[in-house]
Design an enzyme around this catalytic site. Sequence first.
Site, PDB file in Angstrom:
ATOM      1  N   HIS A 127      -2.513   5.100   0.494  1.00  0.00           N
ATOM      2  CA  HIS A 127      -1.152   4.568   0.481  1.00  0.00           C
ATOM      3  C   HIS A 127      -1.103   3.083   0.797  1.00  0.00           C
ATOM      4  O   HIS A 127      -0.126   2.423   0.493  1.00  0.00           O
ATOM      5  CB  HIS A 127      -0.297   5.326   1.504  1.00  0.00           C
ATOM      6  CG  HIS A 127      -0.034   6.734   1.101  1.00  0.00           C
ATOM      7  ND1 HIS A 127       0.765   7.062   0.040  1.00  0.00           N
ATOM      8  CD2 HIS A 127      -0.490   7.892   1.606  1.00  0.00           C
ATOM      9  CE1 HIS A 127       0.806   8.377  -0.090  1.00  0.00           C
ATOM     10  NE2 HIS A 127       0.042   8.911   0.855  1.00  0.00           N
ATOM     11  N   THR A 128      -2.164   2.560   1.481  1.00  0.00           N
ATOM     12  CA  THR A 128      -2.106   1.169   1.898  1.00  0.00           C
ATOM     13  C   THR A 128      -2.531   0.216   0.796  1.00  0.00           C
ATOM     14  O   THR A 128      -2.507  -0.981   0.981  1.00  0.00           O
ATOM     15  CB  THR A 128      -3.030   0.925   3.096  1.00  0.00           C
ATOM     16  OG1 THR A 128      -4.369   1.166   2.691  1.00  0.00           O
ATOM     17  CG2 THR A 128      -2.651   1.786   4.258  1.00  0.00           C
ATOM     18  N   GLN A 129      -2.965   0.739  -0.358  1.00  0.00           N
ATOM     19  CA  GLN A 129      -3.527  -0.168  -1.349  1.00  0.00           C
ATOM     20  C   GLN A 129      -2.549  -0.555  -2.437  1.00  0.00           C
ATOM     21  O   GLN A 129      -2.927  -0.864  -3.556  1.00  0.00           O
ATOM     22  CB  GLN A 129      -4.831   0.419  -1.888  1.00  0.00           C
ATOM     23  CG  GLN A 129      -5.822   0.457  -0.746  1.00  0.00           C
ATOM     24  CD  GLN A 129      -7.198   0.824  -1.178  1.00  0.00           C
ATOM     25  OE1 GLN A 129      -7.498   0.843  -2.361  1.00  0.00           O
ATOM     26  NE2 GLN A 129      -8.049   1.118  -0.216  1.00  0.00           N
TER      27      GLN A 129
END
Lengths: 268, 287
Positions: free
Chosen positions: A34-36
């Site tokens: 999700h952080t990318q």
Amino acid sequence: MNHDPFYWGRPSDETYGHYNHAIANAKSQIPTSHTQQPIITGTSVLALKFKNGVAIAADNMGSYGSLLRFNNIERLIRVGTETIVGISGDISDLQYIERLLHQLQTEEEVYDSDGGHNLRAPHVHEYLSRVMYNRRLKMDPLWNAIIVAGFSDDRTPFLRYVDLLGVTYGSLALATGFGAHLAVPLLRKLVPYDADYEKVSEEQARVAIADSLRVLYYRDARSSDKYTFAVLTFENDKINVDYKQDLKVENQSWRFAENLIGYGSKQQ
Amino acid sequence: MFRNNYDNDSVTYSPTGRLFQVEYALEAIKQGSAAVGITSGSHVVLVALKRNAEELGSYQKKIIKVDDHMGIALAGLAPDARVLSNYLRKLAMNSKLVFNRPLLTSKAVLSIADKAQENTQLYGSRPYGVGLLVAGWDETGAHLYEFQPSGSVLEYNGAAIGARSQAARTYLERNLDAIRSCTEIEELVVHGLNALRDTLSQDMELTIQNTSVSFVGKDKDFTIHDNEDVQQWLDKLDSTSNDKNNANDDEDDDNDEPAEGTATAADSTQPELTQEGAAADDNMETD
């Protein structure tokens, strides 16, 4: 032993059964990351060198996709007494970088008991470029483009860019995001060549940045007309920071809008 | 036999408020041969006396370069100094890589002080047995610091550590004004060597084998001179001052009178000198 080269280095079928090829082609098994990708984002940061200083500005919008979700995001961070860091891109990564910079200042104060004000813009930029490139190498980049404004060791204006890839460059006029396309040509019209920044006055720089912000507000659907503007000047052996928040884009005129065609639903 | 109940570890105070293990560590510095540092404001000079454990062996290195703008001289346990200098080198490299700026001398010295202080407060650890003179040139000017195993750090215009260093300090105190007004490295080195020579026992002399000279400052990277390179400095020494074995000791060419008229100062330092000298002969593990 199976002498077929195709089976070399593989667990033997007799012992372990057939090799599971899904292991080598594990596309479906990569963890969700999700952080990318950026979630809440800030749009352009603009900056311009002038004779004895630097001007830098960014609006206060934080967008959630095309939804203009927050209008109170501060994207210009003061580092030490003579450096401003402007950040566009993911807002949560911005907040992480803000925390890093505050830690940096705290450590600097611990060891700088004599108050030498040692942490200057080139050092902050070098540090941020190491952080950004390091996170890129981990395949987990901080999704931002950053402009560092301040002064070099010899007190000449300093302006330099670094982004999520770790790419850095410097110029007399810098902008991130949409501003790199819309604002840089406007700023460059004032001074075409890097070495000529000394011919620009503080007033000219202020006007050029304010004009560029207005054009961006007209054309960039993720921008707002509320912005923060910082002007750093070096005068009489002293650095002065004029940091103004909650400014409004002035002299707006939307008369050109009625002639626009080609967007949204068909018009008469 | 006398036994001290409060020196088994470095974390227990004696009833009089002393930490004996830390004080013993400070004694280890005095076992090492002398090192002298002086600064003129624009330059810093470190000179040191090297010892060889035996006639056939090499001399222990006394001055270590940390970076282009920084170096240290040591007195005490050389291996401890190596550990500290490696740490300083790491800090200096990190500063260059991460911030693109040379490590500040004050930051460097406070960092090793923090490291040394931990050892005075952690059970089971031993304080470093080495004292350092840290010389550096940075944007805030030329600096000379003395580092002690207790974790204390002080900045000096002139400092001396190691065996019989009181004699060198006496020289530095008498010549402080001349040292501070030096504009050339050459003058500063001569003052440093004069001070160092005062720490020698009667039968010793400064030679190119046992002397290390180093300097750093404005437009001057940290440079160490050993062996043949030291000859030029020893030559200067002989031309500007008399041999130390001469009856009339007037190395400080700017004030001749005090040299003879300071019998009291010499008296007070004399017992300490012999004591330190004897201790130095006992133990060859410190340098």
